[in-house]
Design a protein around this motif. Structure first.
Motif, PDB file in Angstrom:
ATOM      1  N   TYR A   1       3.360-125.460 -45.278  1.00 22.11           N
ATOM      2  CA  TYR A   1       3.247-126.484 -46.323  1.00 22.11           C
ATOM      3  C   TYR A   1       2.107-127.460 -46.095  1.00 22.11           C
ATOM      4  O   TYR A   1       1.419-127.861 -47.037  1.00 22.11           O
ATOM      5  CB  TYR A   1       4.566-127.263 -46.432  1.00 22.11           C
ATOM      6  N   HIS A   2       1.889-127.884 -44.882  1.00 19.91           N
ATOM      7  CA  HIS A   2       0.999-129.012 -44.620  1.00 19.91           C
ATOM      8  C   HIS A   2      -0.484-128.658 -44.649  1.00 19.91           C
ATOM      9  O   HIS A   2      -1.321-129.555 -44.755  1.00 19.91           O
ATOM     10  CB  HIS A   2       1.343-129.637 -43.263  1.00 19.91           C
ATOM     11  N   VAL A   3      -0.813-127.388 -44.544  1.00 17.32           N
ATOM     12  CA  VAL A   3      -2.222-126.984 -44.477  1.00 17.32           C
ATOM     13  C   VAL A   3      -2.538-126.015 -45.614  1.00 17.32           C
ATOM     14  O   VAL A   3      -1.905-124.970 -45.745  1.00 17.32           O
ATOM     15  CB  VAL A   3      -2.548-126.330 -43.118  1.00 17.32           C
ATOM     16  N   GLN A   4      -3.527-126.397 -46.426  1.00 17.56           N
ATOM     17  CA  GLN A   4      -4.084-125.501 -47.439  1.00 17.56           C
ATOM     18  C   GLN A   4      -5.487-125.117 -46.958  1.00 17.56           C
ATOM     19  O   GLN A   4      -6.368-125.974 -46.866  1.00 17.56           O
ATOM     20  CB  GLN A   4      -4.134-126.209 -48.794  1.00 17.56           C
ATOM     21  N   PRO A   5      -5.679-123.847 -46.626  1.00 19.21           N
ATOM     22  CA  PRO A   5      -6.949-123.443 -46.002  1.00 19.21           C
ATOM     23  C   PRO A   5      -8.176-123.782 -46.845  1.00 19.21           C
ATOM     24  O   PRO A   5      -8.151-123.737 -48.081  1.00 19.21           O
ATOM     25  CB  PRO A   5      -6.787-121.931 -45.834  1.00 19.21           C
TER      26      PRO A   5
ATOM     27  N   VAL B   1     -11.026-114.522 -48.659  1.00 21.98           N
ATOM     28  CA  VAL B   1     -10.309-115.439 -47.778  1.00 21.98           C
ATOM     29  C   VAL B   1      -9.932-114.682 -46.514  1.00 21.98           C
ATOM     30  O   VAL B   1      -9.343-113.594 -46.580  1.00 21.98           O
ATOM     31  CB  VAL B   1      -9.036-115.993 -48.459  1.00 21.98           C
ATOM     32  N   THR B   2     -10.268-115.221 -45.360  1.00 26.83           N
ATOM     33  CA  THR B   2     -10.019-114.530 -44.093  1.00 26.83           C
ATOM     34  C   THR B   2      -9.223-115.402 -43.133  1.00 26.83           C
ATOM     35  O   THR B   2      -9.040-116.607 -43.350  1.00 26.83           O
ATOM     36  CB  THR B   2     -11.343-114.139 -43.407  1.00 26.83           C
ATOM     37  N   ALA B   3      -8.787-114.772 -42.052  1.00 26.23           N
ATOM     38  CA  ALA B   3      -8.056-115.495 -41.011  1.00 26.23           C
ATOM     39  C   ALA B   3      -8.910-116.609 -40.414  1.00 26.23           C
ATOM     40  O   ALA B   3      -8.379-117.638 -39.974  1.00 26.23           O
ATOM     41  CB  ALA B   3      -7.609-114.521 -39.927  1.00 26.23           C
ATOM     42  N   ARG B   4     -10.212-116.427 -40.382  1.00 27.56           N
ATOM     43  CA  ARG B   4     -11.093-117.481 -39.851  1.00 27.56           C
ATOM     44  C   ARG B   4     -10.939-118.765 -40.656  1.00 27.56           C
ATOM     45  O   ARG B   4     -10.932-119.871 -40.093  1.00 27.56           O
ATOM     46  CB  ARG B   4     -12.550-117.015 -39.879  1.00 27.56           C
ATOM     47  N   ASP B   5     -10.827-118.653 -41.983  1.00 34.59           N
ATOM     48  CA  ASP B   5     -10.639-119.839 -42.820  1.00 34.59           C
ATOM     49  C   ASP B   5      -9.357-120.583 -42.437  1.00 34.59           C
ATOM     50  O   ASP B   5      -9.336-121.807 -42.331  1.00 34.59           O
ATOM     51  CB  ASP B   5     -10.558-119.445 -44.302  1.00 34.59           C
TER      52      ASP B   5
ATOM     53  N   ALA C   1       1.179-125.272 -31.168  1.00 30.84           N
ATOM     54  CA  ALA C   1       0.371-125.104 -29.952  1.00 30.84           C
ATOM     55  C   ALA C   1      -0.986-124.489 -30.264  1.00 30.84           C
ATOM     56  O   ALA C   1      -2.011-124.909 -29.711  1.00 30.84           O
ATOM     57  CB  ALA C   1       1.119-124.240 -28.950  1.00 30.84           C
ATOM     58  N   SER C   2      -1.018-123.488 -31.165  1.00 30.76           N
ATOM     59  CA  SER C   2      -2.293-122.815 -31.436  1.00 30.76           C
ATOM     60  C   SER C   2      -2.240-122.040 -32.731  1.00 30.76           C
ATOM     61  O   SER C   2      -1.170-121.646 -33.209  1.00 30.76           O
ATOM     62  CB  SER C   2      -2.649-121.857 -30.290  1.00 30.76           C
ATOM     63  N   ALA C   3      -3.422-121.833 -33.299  1.00 25.47           N
ATOM     64  CA  ALA C   3      -3.617-120.945 -34.450  1.00 25.47           C
ATOM     65  C   ALA C   3      -4.732-119.984 -34.057  1.00 25.47           C
ATOM     66  O   ALA C   3      -5.820-120.415 -33.670  1.00 25.47           O
ATOM     67  CB  ALA C   3      -3.995-121.736 -35.696  1.00 25.47           C
ATOM     68  N   THR C   4      -4.456-118.695 -34.159  1.00 22.82           N
ATOM     69  CA  THR C   4      -5.453-117.706 -33.743  1.00 22.82           C
ATOM     70  C   THR C   4      -5.570-116.605 -34.794  1.00 22.82           C
ATOM     71  O   THR C   4      -4.631-116.336 -35.543  1.00 22.82           O
ATOM     72  CB  THR C   4      -5.082-117.064 -32.394  1.00 22.82           C
ATOM     73  N   ALA C   5      -6.755-115.987 -34.836  1.00 22.61           N
ATOM     74  CA  ALA C   5      -7.017-114.870 -35.746  1.00 22.61           C
ATOM     75  C   ALA C   5      -7.036-113.584 -34.929  1.00 22.61           C
ATOM     76  O   ALA C   5      -7.918-113.386 -34.091  1.00 22.61           O
ATOM     77  CB  ALA C   5      -8.348-115.065 -36.449  1.00 22.61           C
ATOM     78  N   GLU C   6      -6.044-112.728 -35.146  1.00 27.75           N
ATOM     79  CA  GLU C   6      -6.023-111.452 -34.424  1.00 27.75           C
ATOM     80  C   GLU C   6      -6.903-110.416 -35.100  1.00 27.75           C
ATOM     81  O   GLU C   6      -7.495-109.558 -34.431  1.00 27.75           O
ATOM     82  CB  GLU C   6      -4.595-110.933 -34.318  1.00 27.75           C
ATOM     83  N   THR C   7      -6.979-110.484 -36.432  1.00 28.46           N
ATOM     84  CA  THR C   7      -7.896-109.648 -37.209  1.00 28.46           C
ATOM     85  C   THR C   7      -8.403-110.506 -38.358  1.00 28.46           C
ATOM     86  O   THR C   7      -8.027-111.668 -38.491  1.00 28.46           O
ATOM     87  CB  THR C   7      -7.187-108.397 -37.779  1.00 28.46           C
ATOM     88  N   ASP C   8      -9.223-109.940 -39.219  1.00 28.14           N
ATOM     89  CA  ASP C   8      -9.707-110.691 -40.382  1.00 28.14           C
ATOM     90  C   ASP C   8      -8.578-111.083 -41.318  1.00 28.14           C
ATOM     91  O   ASP C   8      -8.720-112.039 -42.092  1.00 28.14           O
ATOM     92  CB  ASP C   8     -10.724-109.853 -41.172  1.00 28.14           C
ATOM     93  N   ARG C   9      -7.461-110.378 -41.248  1.00 27.51           N
ATOM     94  CA  ARG C   9      -6.362-110.619 -42.178  1.00 27.51           C
ATOM     95  C   ARG C   9      -5.081-111.091 -41.484  1.00 27.51           C
ATOM     96  O   ARG C   9      -4.089-111.323 -42.151  1.00 27.51           O
ATOM     97  CB  ARG C   9      -6.039-109.329 -42.953  1.00 27.51           C
ATOM     98  N   ARG C  10      -5.101-111.249 -40.176  1.00 28.10           N
ATOM     99  CA  ARG C  10      -3.867-111.608 -39.464  1.00 28.10           C
ATOM    100  C   ARG C  10      -4.038-112.935 -38.733  1.00 28.10           C
ATOM    101  O   ARG C  10      -4.956-113.106 -37.934  1.00 28.10           O
ATOM    102  CB  ARG C  10      -3.473-110.535 -38.474  1.00 28.10           C
TER     103      ARG C  10
END
Length: 550
Positions: free
Chosen positions: A167-171, A111-115, A140-149
Motif C-alpha cells: 500500500y505505502h509504495v507506488q513505484p 515496468v521492471t523490478a528495478r523500478d 529489511a530489504s527489497a531486491t530484484a531477483e529477475t526483471d519481473r521478480r
C-alpha cells in the motif's frame, strides 16, 4: 482570463497529443470534478502528499496490489493484483512478487523490478519521505531477483505485513528519476510532468485553476471509458457547489451534509451518494510554543487544560448540526471503516462544570471581570487555525468558540487560505489547529501523527508519550488480531487529551447521473473512474458529441 465554464468547454475541444482509441464514441465521455485543494505535485512515494495529490496520483501510478472490496488489511488472499500479477510467501518474513509483463510506463518503457526496488530504497532513504519510512521501518530489504521478480524481506512477522508491502509504495520509473537528488526532487521536471503507469496520463496543469488527464488506451488492465478527466480547483464552498449546479462540473465529493442537498433541484441530473470515508476531524492541541518547538506551550502543555477544553465542547451537538446523519462522534484518530473502530473506548462526556473546576484547580480565574480566565497576568486566549475552503470546519468553529466562552476560554478564529493554513500547521504556528485527516485503511497509520517518531513529519502537534508508543507497537505488530492491545493503546492515548476528536464522517458525493458503473472506494474515491462509462443516450457536448442529455 476565461471563466472556468468556458475554460473547461474550450480545453475539452482540444485534441490530446498522442491520444488514440475510440474517444468521443459510444459510452465514452469526459469527467470534470471539483477539488478544494490543488493537486500541485501528484507524485507518490517520494513526496509527502495531500489528499488532493494522493487522489490524482492514484490515477497515474499503480501499486503492486491493493486491498479488495472488503478492505481487509490482514488477509493477503483478498488483495487485488495491480502491477504484480501474483505473489507468494517463502516464509513468514519473505514475500515474492511477480510483475505483470504487460505493465508499461506512459513513455512505453516496461515496468521492471528495478523500478520497484529503486522506489522502496528511495522511500526509506534519509530525508526522502520520513512518514512512509516510518511505516516501513520493519522492512529489511527489497531486491530484484529477475526483471519481473521482486523480493521483500521483513525483520518481523505481523498481521498487516502484506498491506505494508503493497500500500505505502507506488513505484516510480527508475530510468527517469534515479538521477534526481532527494533535495531536488520536489522541484524537478518529473514532478511538473509526471510519467506514470496507471489508467490516466498527465496532460497539463494551470496553477490555481485546473489539472487535466487523458486516458491511456493501452492501459494493460483495460482501456478507460472516460477519455478525459479535468480537475477544477475551487477553494470557496459556495463556488464549489455553484460549479456543480451550473453544469461546469460533473462531480464533487464534499457536498455540505446539512445545507448542501437542499440546494440540488429535484429535476437536476445530479444524484447524491453517501460515500464512506477514512476522514476524521479533530481540534489538534499544539504542545509546543507557537512557532517555537524548542519550548513547551505555555498553556496547552498542561494536560489538565487540554482535558478542560475537551469537556467544555458539546461534540454531539456539533456533529449533529454540521453533518446530520452523515457522521458519528470520533473518540480517537480512528475512522468508521477501519476494523479497529469498534475497539475504541468511549471518550469524555460534555461536562462544562467539570471543565470550570479543572481550570480553577490549575489557577485560572477571571480576575479582571472581562469574562476570560487569566493566570499570572496572561489571559486564557487561544488561536484556532482553519482552512477557509472547508465548509464543515467553517460551520463548527464559531460553535466551538461560543461553547468555550462559557467556561472562560477566549478563542480567536483564524481563517486561512488552504496553502497558508498548511504552511502554518507544518511550522507549528498555531495553538489549536482544526484538522481533518484522511487515514490509511490500516490502523497502523496512527504512528505517523500520534507517536514520538512522527514528530519529524505529520505529528505537527508534537504529541509524544513513549508508553503509548509501546502499546501501539504491541498492537500493530501482533501476529494475531490484537483486540486487547488496540483497546489499551487507544485508552492510553485518550488519557493524554492530545486533541478533541470530533467526527468520523461519510462524504455526500454528487455525481451526474449520465455516468454508469459508478463505484467509490473509501480510501480513494476516484481510483476506479477508469471503469466508469457514460450512458450513450445521455452524452453531453464535453463527452465528445452526440445527444445532449440531462
Amino acid at each position: 482570463m476565461l471563466p472556468q465554464r468556458m475554460l473547461v468547454a474550450a480545453l475539452l475541444l482540444v485534441p490530446v497529443p498522442g491520444a488514440q482509441g475510440p474517444q468521443g464514441t459510444g459510452d465514452h465521455g469526459a469527467l470534470v470534478f471539483i477539488m478544494g485543494q490543488e493537486p500541485a505535485s501528484p507524485v507518490p512515494t517520494a513526496l509527502q502528499s495531500s489528499k488532493a495529490n494522493a487522489d490524482i496520483s492514484d490515477l497515474l501510478f499503480l501499486r503492486l496490489a491493493r486491498p479488495g472490496p472488503g478492505l481487509s488489511v490482514a488477509d493477503e488472499k483478498t488483495f487485488e493484483p495491480q502491477l504484480a500479477r501474483s505473489w507468494r510467501r517463502r516464509d513468514s518474513l519473505t514475500l515474492v512478487f511477480e510483475l505483470d509483463p504487460r505493465a508499461k510506463w506512459h513513455d512505453g518503457t516496461p515496468v521492471t523490478a528495478r523500478d520497484v526496488v529503486w522506489t522502496f530504497d528511495r522511500t526509506r532513504a534519509p530525508g526522502a519521505d520520513p512518514q512512509r519510512a516510518l511505516l516501513l521501518r520493519y522492512l529489511a530489504s527489497a531486491t530484484a531477483e529477475t526483471d519481473r521478480r521482486v523480493v521483500l524481506t521483513f525483520r518481523r512477522a505481523y498481521s498487516a505485513q502484506f498491506f505494508d508491502a503493497t500500500y505505502h509504495v507506488q513505484p516510480l520509473p527508475a530510468h527517469l528519476v534515479d538521477s534526481i537528488p532527494i533535495g531536488r526532487f520536489a522541484a524537478s521536471q518529473f514532478v511538473r510532468q509526471p510519467v506514470g503507469n496507471g489508467p490516466y496520463r498527465w496532460v497539463r496543469r494551470e496553477p490555481g485553476r485546473l489539472v487535466e488527464l487523458a486516458a491511456d488506451p493501452a492501459f494493460f488492465l483495460g482501456a478507460p471509458k472516460l477519455d478525459r478527466v479535468v480537475v477544477l480547483v475551487a477553494r470557496d464552498p459556495e463556488a464549489q457547489i455553484n460549479l456543480l449546479l451550473d453544469g461546469t462540473a460533473d462531480a464533487y465529493e464534499a457536498i455540505p451534509p446539512v445545507w448542501g442537498p437542499p440546494r440540488i433541484p429535484r429535476n437536476s441530473p445530479i444524484r447524491l451518494l453517501a460515500a464512506p470515508s477514512f476522514s476524521v476531524a479533530y481540534l489538534l492541541f499544539n504542545q509546543r510554543a507557537y512557532g517555537d518547538r524548542s519550548k513547551p506551550h505555555p498553556v496547552l502543555s498542561d494536560p489538565a487544560v487540554r482535558r478542560a477544553v475537551t469537556l467544555a465542547i458539546d461534540r454531539a451537538t456539533l456533529v449533529r448540526s454540521t453533518f446530520g446523519a452523515y457522521a458519528q462522534i470520533a473518540e480517537a484518530p480512528v475512522a468508521g471503516p477501519q476494523w479497529t473502530s469498534s475497539l475504541v473506548p468511549k471518550g469524555p462526556p460534555f461536562d462544562p462544570a467539570a471543565a470550570r473546576a479543572l481550570l480553577r484547580e490549575r489557577g485560572w480565574a477571571d480576575r479582571d471581570g472581562d469574562g476570560t480566565l487569566d493566570k499570572d497576568g496572561v489571559p486564557l486566549a487561544l488561536r484556532l487555525n482553519l482552512p477557509s475552503t472547508s465548509a464543515p470546519r467553517l460551520t463548527i468553529a464559531p460553535q466551538v468558540q461560543e461553547q468555550l466562552r462559557h467556561v472562560g476560554i477566549r478563542i480567536d478564529i483564524v481563517r486561512l487560505d488552504g496553502p497558508v493554513w498548511a504552511e502554518r500547521r507544518n511550522k507549528g504556528e498555531f495553538d489549536i489547529d482544526f484538522s481533518s485527516a484522511t487515514l490509511d485503511p490500516s490502523p497502523s497509520g496512527i504512528v505517523q501523527s500520534w507517536t514520538c517518531a512522527g514528530r519529524s513529519g505529520s505529528n505537527v502537534g508534537q504529541y509524544c508519550n513513549p508508553a503509548v508508543d509501546s502499546l501501539l507497537d504491541r498492537a500493530i505488530y501482533s501476529t494475531r488480531r490484537g483486540d486487547a492491545e488496540w483497546r489499551a493503546a487507544y485508552a492510553a492515548l485518550q488519557r493524554d487529551y492530545p486533541a478533541v476528536f470530533l467526527a468520523s464522517s461519510s462524504s455526500v458525493f454528487a455525481i451526474h447521473s449520465r455516468f454508469r458503473g459508478v463505484t467509490l472506494r473509501p480510501e480513494s474515491y476516484y481510483a476506479d473512474i477508469w471503469r466508469w462509462s457514460v450512458d450513450p443516450a445521455r452524452r453531453i457536448a464535453r463527452d465528445g458529441g452526440g445527444a445532449r442529455g440531462r
